[in-house]
Design an enzyme around this catalytic site. Structure first.
Site, mmCIF file in Angstrom:
data_model
loop_
_atom_site.group_PDB
_atom_site.id
_atom_site.type_symbol
_atom_site.label_atom_id
_atom_site.label_comp_id
_atom_site.label_asym_id
_atom_site.label_seq_id
_atom_site.Cartn_x
_atom_site.Cartn_y
_atom_site.Cartn_z
ATOM 1 N N ASP A 10 0.837 -1.199 0.000
ATOM 2 C CA ASP A 10 0.000 0.000 0.000
ATOM 3 C C ASP A 10 0.875 1.254 0.000
ATOM 4 O O ASP A 10 2.074 1.180 0.285
ATOM 5 C CB ASP A 10 -0.874 -0.050 1.270
ATOM 6 C CG ASP A 10 -1.779 1.155 1.402
ATOM 7 O OD1 ASP A 10 -2.259 1.675 0.375
ATOM 8 O OD2 ASP A 10 -2.008 1.579 2.557
ATOM 9 N N ASP A 32 -0.319 5.103 1.182
ATOM 10 C CA ASP A 32 -0.502 6.049 2.295
ATOM 11 C C ASP A 32 -0.382 5.387 3.657
ATOM 12 O O ASP A 32 -1.045 4.391 3.945
ATOM 13 C CB ASP A 32 -1.865 6.750 2.167
ATOM 14 C CG ASP A 32 -1.937 7.556 0.883
ATOM 15 O OD1 ASP A 32 -0.934 8.188 0.519
ATOM 16 O OD2 ASP A 32 -2.987 7.523 0.233
ATOM 17 N N ASP A 58 -2.180 -0.657 5.926
ATOM 18 C CA ASP A 58 -2.532 -0.136 7.255
ATOM 19 C C ASP A 58 -4.028 -0.283 7.544
ATOM 20 O O ASP A 58 -4.484 0.123 8.615
ATOM 21 C CB ASP A 58 -2.092 1.325 7.411
ATOM 22 C CG ASP A 58 -2.806 2.242 6.449
ATOM 23 O OD1 ASP A 58 -3.048 1.818 5.294
ATOM 24 O OD2 ASP A 58 -3.138 3.373 6.824
#
Lengths: 174, 174
Positions: free
Chosen positions: B7, B9, B134
């Site tokens: 991922d 961000d 996240d």
């Protein structure tokens, strides 16, 4: 619910018509539908016009408002009742295509959520049961069943599951 | 070769620092690193400043030149020797992020080809062995092993495989 991944260019969006429009605008030469459907666009151009192809696909407006491939809207709307639908396009090669493609999908397939749109490159990253695409290269490492959508550049390509039209897709999957 | 999807961000790009910078610029209020790391950014803001979060993430410049999460460049370069690496980010929610994210990847990870970059939404479409992310929501229907990367908003989330830093990723996967 089974999942279908659907490519954009030459499957739901007609980039060939745009090529032909711009080529006529720039060089005054027009191709028939028959010519456009039988050969790759690059095969229709003389050697000294080949540079135009790159010029076109990297132009900011190339992917704006492309025409729909006939029947795709009706059939995808029906598929949507029975399958998870993802749009999976190798858009990363053409950064200029990203925003026009997103806008185009919003206009023609407003019910397909942003969660189900995928801009990628190597489609072996796609986890789906079916992939409807005009490029067999994407089927080589694909986990599901590749369905080859006939386009001018793939007439001679061998693949076991081929559809010529969206009506063929309906017959195959509905 | 096994495949890792990563991922952006809060895993390789630090959007929290951008939030804090802009909030300080607009309201003159500064947060410590400790505050930023312990709570979701929205939890740090009073009710009458919540509107800023949406304003920020939809601003054209929000995703431009985000700072790197410490250690990600070094570890990903080493992972790249032993795994197929794909960057998989739910960028479709923020069309304004598409081009800045692509430029950012080109700058900080020039060896990752456009073929291995995926802008998506629902990450169950990703076919990989590992997904470092996240957000546990992406692990629910993911075919491989989800690896939760600790971020300010997920301290209280339960997940069996968690890493706090890129050094932890190195220990886990190399």
């Amino acid at each position: 619910m089974k999942r279908i991944a659907i490519d954009m260019d030459e499957v739901i969006a007609d980039a060939n018509i745009r090529f032909a429009e711009w080529y006529k605008r720039d060089k005054g030469i027009e191709f028939t539908h028959e010519q456009l459907n039988s050969k790759k666009f690059s095969e229709l151009l003389p050697a000294d016009h080949q540079y135009l192809i790159k010029e076109y696909v990297y132009h900011d407006d190339f992917f704006v408002d492309l025409e729909l491939i006939p029947g795709c809207q009706e059939v995808i709307e029906d598929l949507y009742e029975k399958y998870e639908i993802f749009i999976t396009t190798a858009a990363m090669e053409f950064p200029n295509s990203l925003l026009p493609k997103l806008a185009w999908l919003g206009k023609h397939f407003p019910y397909i959520s942003w969660t189900n749109i995928v801009f990628c490159g190597d489609k072996s990253i796609i986890n789906a049961d079916y992939l409807i695409d005009d490029n067999v290269k994407h089927f080589k490492r694909f986990v599901g069943q590749g369905i080859l959508f006939t386009a001018s550049h793939n007439h001679d390509v061998e693949w076991d599951v081929r559809v010529n039209t969206w009506d063929d897709v309906r017959k195959l999957l509905l």
